[in-house]
Enzyme design. Sequence first.
Site, PDB file in Angstrom:
ATOM      1  N   ASP A 188     -19.545 -19.413  -4.640  1.00 49.20           N
ATOM      2  CA  ASP A 188     -19.162 -18.559  -3.635  1.00 49.20           C
ATOM      3  C   ASP A 188     -18.517 -17.305  -4.169  1.00 49.20           C
ATOM      4  O   ASP A 188     -17.396 -16.761  -3.702  1.00 49.20           O
ATOM      5  CB  ASP A 188     -17.944 -19.233  -2.976  1.00 49.20           C
ATOM      6  CG  ASP A 188     -18.506 -20.627  -2.173  1.00 49.20           C
ATOM      7  OD1 ASP A 188     -19.457 -20.751  -1.674  1.00 49.20           O
ATOM      8  OD2 ASP A 188     -17.656 -21.545  -2.547  1.00 49.20           O
ATOM      9  N   LYS A 225     -22.963 -14.237  -4.548  1.00 50.44           N
ATOM     10  CA  LYS A 225     -24.446 -14.146  -5.167  1.00 50.44           C
ATOM     11  C   LYS A 225     -24.911 -13.568  -4.015  1.00 50.44           C
ATOM     12  O   LYS A 225     -26.268 -12.865  -4.446  1.00 50.44           O
ATOM     13  CB  LYS A 225     -24.961 -15.331  -5.542  1.00 50.44           C
ATOM     14  CG  LYS A 225     -24.108 -15.837  -6.958  1.00 50.44           C
ATOM     15  CD  LYS A 225     -24.588 -17.217  -7.371  1.00 50.44           C
ATOM     16  CE  LYS A 225     -24.719 -18.319  -6.575  1.00 50.44           C
ATOM     17  NZ  LYS A 225     -23.284 -18.848  -6.408  1.00 50.44           N
ATOM     18  N   GLY A 249     -24.381 -21.678   0.290  1.00 51.61           N
ATOM     19  CA  GLY A 249     -24.100 -21.047   1.468  1.00 51.61           C
ATOM     20  C   GLY A 249     -23.881 -19.286   0.967  1.00 51.61           C
ATOM     21  O   GLY A 249     -23.153 -19.201   0.119  1.00 51.61           O
ATOM     22  N   HIS A 250     -24.753 -18.361   1.431  1.00 51.92           N
ATOM     23  CA  HIS A 250     -24.973 -17.121   0.955  1.00 51.92           C
ATOM     24  C   HIS A 250     -24.522 -16.443   2.333  1.00 51.92           C
ATOM     25  O   HIS A 250     -25.038 -16.599   3.242  1.00 51.92           O
ATOM     26  CB  HIS A 250     -26.021 -16.741   0.481  1.00 51.92           C
ATOM     27  CG  HIS A 250     -26.735 -17.183  -0.762  1.00 51.92           C
ATOM     28  ND1 HIS A 250     -25.891 -17.251  -1.790  1.00 51.92           N
ATOM     29  CD2 HIS A 250     -27.847 -17.720  -1.219  1.00 51.92           C
ATOM     30  CE1 HIS A 250     -26.556 -17.915  -2.790  1.00 51.92           C
ATOM     31  NE2 HIS A 250     -27.804 -17.842  -2.296  1.00 51.92           N
ATOM     32  N   GLN A 310     -25.128 -22.744  -6.383  1.00 51.90           N
ATOM     33  CA  GLN A 310     -23.934 -23.200  -6.692  1.00 51.90           C
ATOM     34  C   GLN A 310     -23.638 -22.383  -8.033  1.00 51.90           C
ATOM     35  O   GLN A 310     -23.719 -21.123  -7.990  1.00 51.90           O
ATOM     36  CB  GLN A 310     -23.910 -24.526  -7.380  1.00 51.90           C
ATOM     37  CG  GLN A 310     -23.994 -25.566  -6.013  1.00 51.90           C
ATOM     38  CD  GLN A 310     -25.482 -25.485  -5.435  1.00 51.90           C
ATOM     39  OE1 GLN A 310     -26.387 -25.443  -5.897  1.00 51.90           O
ATOM     40  NE2 GLN A 310     -25.537 -25.261  -4.126  1.00 51.90           N
TER      41      GLN A 310
HETATM   42  P1  IMP Z   1     -23.093 -31.423  -3.426  1.00 48.64           P
HETATM   43  O1  IMP Z   1     -23.723 -30.400  -3.992  1.00 48.64           O
HETATM   44  O2  IMP Z   1     -23.094 -31.439  -1.967  1.00 48.64           O
HETATM   45  O3  IMP Z   1     -23.441 -32.734  -4.214  1.00 48.64           O
HETATM   46  O4  IMP Z   1     -21.307 -31.379  -3.837  1.00 48.64           O
HETATM   47  C1  IMP Z   1     -21.068 -31.503  -5.207  1.00 48.64           C
HETATM   48  C2  IMP Z   1     -19.851 -30.443  -5.401  1.00 48.64           C
HETATM   49  O5  IMP Z   1     -20.331 -29.063  -5.645  1.00 48.64           O
HETATM   50  C3  IMP Z   1     -18.556 -30.207  -4.582  1.00 48.64           C
HETATM   51  O6  IMP Z   1     -17.584 -30.120  -4.955  1.00 48.64           O
HETATM   52  C4  IMP Z   1     -19.122 -29.078  -3.652  1.00 48.64           C
HETATM   53  O7  IMP Z   1     -18.047 -28.693  -2.880  1.00 48.64           O
HETATM   54  C5  IMP Z   1     -19.639 -28.061  -4.597  1.00 48.64           C
HETATM   55  N1  IMP Z   1     -20.734 -27.286  -4.111  1.00 48.64           N
HETATM   56  C6  IMP Z   1     -21.994 -27.422  -3.645  1.00 48.64           C
HETATM   57  N2  IMP Z   1     -22.509 -26.230  -3.404  1.00 48.64           N
HETATM   58  C7  IMP Z   1     -21.791 -25.535  -3.494  1.00 48.64           C
HETATM   59  C8  IMP Z   1     -21.673 -24.116  -3.318  1.00 48.64           C
HETATM   60  O8  IMP Z   1     -22.596 -23.263  -2.729  1.00 48.64           O
HETATM   61  N3  IMP Z   1     -20.312 -23.280  -3.518  1.00 48.64           N
HETATM   62  C9  IMP Z   1     -19.438 -23.902  -3.792  1.00 48.64           C
HETATM   63  N4  IMP Z   1     -19.264 -25.253  -4.064  1.00 48.64           N
HETATM   64  C10 IMP Z   1     -20.508 -25.887  -3.847  1.00 48.64           C
END
Ligand code: IMP
Length: 428
Positions: free
Chosen positions: A13, A16, A40-41, A223
């Site tokens: 977040d 990007k 999420g962009h 991420q």
């Molecule tokens: P998952 O990717 O759904 O398996 O979640 C694993 C961890 O990554 C969790 O703490 C999510 O909140 C975090 N996470 C996954 N995608 C994002 C993102 O795009 N931004 C911030 N945190 C993320």
Amino acid sequence: MPALVLVGGQWGDEGKGKATDQLGGSVDYVVKFNGGNNAGHTVVIGDDTYALHLLPSGILSPGCTPVIGNGVVVDLSVLFEEIDALEARGVSCEKLVLSADAHLIASYNRTLDKVAERFLGKRKIGTTGRGIGPTYADKMNRIGIRVQDLFDEGILRQKVEAALDMKNHVLVKVYNRKAVEPELVVQELLSYVDRVRPMVADTSLLLNQALDRGETVLLEGGQATLLDVDHGTYPFVTSSSATAGGACTGSGIGPRRVDKVIAVVKAYTTRVGEGPFPTELLDADGEALRANGHEFGTTTGRPRRCGWYDAVIARYAARVNGVTDFVLTKLDVLTGWERIPVCVAYEVDGQRFDEMPMSQTDFHHAKPVYQYLDGWTEDITGARTFDDLPKTAQAYVTALEQMSGAPFASIGVGPDREQTLELRPLIG
Ligand code: IMP
């Protein structure tokens, strides 16, 4: 011009989407190389705000070809929902290319993601519940379903049956859920075949041929560094390679073709989900950062945990990604503080760490060592060059740059495309 990699330098977040969108106008291809619709962009263009989850931000740049690479996990229902929503707003998704090797998120993996989190109780990861982890686990376990399997119904059926043979035992006996009927999964996946077929390609070949012709390829990481399965705060990470190395495996481009590695960092820090976060603020300052920065998840709507800038993390990101340029975002959110703390090192049980501690146990116990920088009160959202910034804001940026291990290429002072101060060009 060779390939450029763009990754998140913190816990995600960082903005990007805006950075990719800005580069999108000058590149020929934007490739998403990892993750799925957990991302999420938010991209703001004029009065329009676009929230993208699965599609690469390049979808909003008409001249550029957006690519979903082999390293991504794809939920087809989300893919077409996003495409339909954009097309309804006049954004064409006609050029989108999808790797034949990308893995598909089957409905049973969404279920397993959610029930596994419930089962973990207070040890949960705080996942987005989109099926990301179980789908990557299937890939490594060699029971995954790939995009190309949609075009061979017999193979698709065999693979879904093989996966469910084992998973149904887990669903029923461990999680007390109903068994999933394989044929229902097969039919759901097959319902997308006609729409998927025209967008599928050997994207490694496509991208390497584009690079051979001298075209520019931007590899966009979902991420971020501290959520990378190898280099992040394991186990509180996502299940893919979100660092620059993942750009090569997730797209089929060799490392020698990558010219620049850009990491995006926010002028403060946020994190969603569970896990250690040394500069986290649980007080009014944290509330103020959340309110000023609109720090609520694009994908899940969850309030983000907020804290001060952490230069130890930035140096770590510079190291594990080989960062050539940082993009600093959301400087405007810090307006109004008299003094702004910046974490320059950690203290763990009386010992100072200038670099990321080797062990997670130490990182969990890390207390930030702060340096206090002067703040500013002037509205900086109208600044268009570095010289437009108040002197103390300039000094804040310069100090961060010196601590972070790579030069800053641009500074964001607001969500709009125009609200960016360019310090040095990223392309050309
Ligand atoms: P998952 O990717 O759904 O398996 O979640 C694993 C961890 O990554 C969790 O703490 C999510 O909140 C975090 N996470 C996954 N995608 C994002 C993102 O795009 N931004 C911030 N945190 C993320």
